[in-house]
Design a protein around this motif. Structure first.
Motif, mmCIF file in Angstrom:
data_model
loop_
_atom_site.group_PDB
_atom_site.id
_atom_site.type_symbol
_atom_site.label_atom_id
_atom_site.label_comp_id
_atom_site.label_asym_id
_atom_site.label_seq_id
_atom_site.Cartn_x
_atom_site.Cartn_y
_atom_site.Cartn_z
ATOM 1 N N ALA A 41 9.869 8.227 18.653
ATOM 2 C CA ALA A 41 9.931 9.523 19.334
ATOM 3 C C ALA A 41 11.528 9.753 19.899
ATOM 4 O O ALA A 41 12.222 8.353 19.958
ATOM 5 N N ILE A 42 12.295 10.669 20.338
ATOM 6 C CA ILE A 42 13.584 10.715 20.497
ATOM 7 C C ILE A 42 13.915 11.780 21.715
ATOM 8 O O ILE A 42 13.197 12.903 21.569
ATOM 9 N N LEU A 43 14.445 11.407 22.660
ATOM 10 C CA LEU A 43 14.955 12.261 23.736
ATOM 11 C C LEU A 43 16.396 12.435 23.610
ATOM 12 O O LEU A 43 17.282 11.365 23.586
ATOM 13 N N LEU A 44 16.801 13.651 23.551
ATOM 14 C CA LEU A 44 18.166 14.153 23.207
ATOM 15 C C LEU A 44 18.626 14.678 24.710
ATOM 16 O O LEU A 44 17.851 15.360 25.484
ATOM 17 N N GLY A 45 19.800 14.240 24.937
ATOM 18 C CA GLY A 45 20.682 14.611 26.247
ATOM 19 C C GLY A 45 21.806 15.343 25.719
ATOM 20 O O GLY A 45 22.845 14.856 25.100
ATOM 21 N N THR A 46 22.369 16.736 26.354
ATOM 22 C CA THR A 46 23.586 17.060 25.920
ATOM 23 C C THR A 46 24.048 17.854 27.222
ATOM 24 O O THR A 46 23.222 18.373 28.176
ATOM 25 N N THR A 47 25.594 18.219 27.517
ATOM 26 C CA THR A 47 25.888 19.112 28.333
ATOM 27 C C THR A 47 26.168 20.545 27.519
ATOM 28 O O THR A 47 26.312 20.631 26.261
#
Length: 153
Positions: free
Chosen positions: A54-60
């Motif tokens: 699974a992948i958790l993405l974080g961005t501004t």
């Protein structure tokens, strides 16, 4: 052992706190069978995604779009992963100074093309900084890791 990959752009002290909160939630002591790997977008590549469950993405939010670093990650990974990671559970948090709509739409378009599946609605942290953003991001990491640990994802 399952692997959760967190790929999060964190150019400021507060966004680093968000990435740390996501990791803290994913590493909750009640979660026993999930390895958590955290990488900045410019260091993560297709091999990291292939190795995760699974992948958790974080961005501004940058000018109504995702960060250039996350876009670079997708540019390098999209075609190598297109046929290999369909169905990968994913989640997203956006630190948005405004509304985050364009950022969310852009990431959703790429995720749709990759045929990844949303484990949860994207989390948009809008407006002026609030310490409550940390709790919400920690919960996101926790729920994603718990879903892997419990065999739900």
């Amino acid at each position: 052992m399952k692997r959760l990959l967190i790929v999060a752009h964190a150019p400021s002290p507060n966004t680093r706190r968000l990435r740390e909160a996501a990791e803290r939630g994913a590493r909750h002591p009640d979660i026993e069978d999930v390895e958590v790997v955290v990488k900045p977008p410019l260091e993560a590549g297709p091999e990291d995604v292939r190795a995760c469950d699974a992948i958790l993405l974080g961005t501004t939010e940058n000018l109504g779009y995702m960060s250039g670093a996350l876009k670079d990650f997708f540019d390098r990974c999209y075609y190598p992963l297109l046929e290999e990671t369909q169905g990968l559970p994913c989640a997203l948090y956006i630190r948005a100074g405004h509304d985050g709509t364009g950022t969310r739409r852009a990431v959703e378009g790429i995720v749709t093309g990759l045929r990844w599946k949303w484990a949860q609605e994207p989390l948009t942290l809008r407006g002026e900084w609030q310490d409550a953003f940390l709790d919400r991001t920690e919960e996101l990491g926790l729920y994603l890791a718990a879903g892997l640990d419990g065999g739900i994802l």
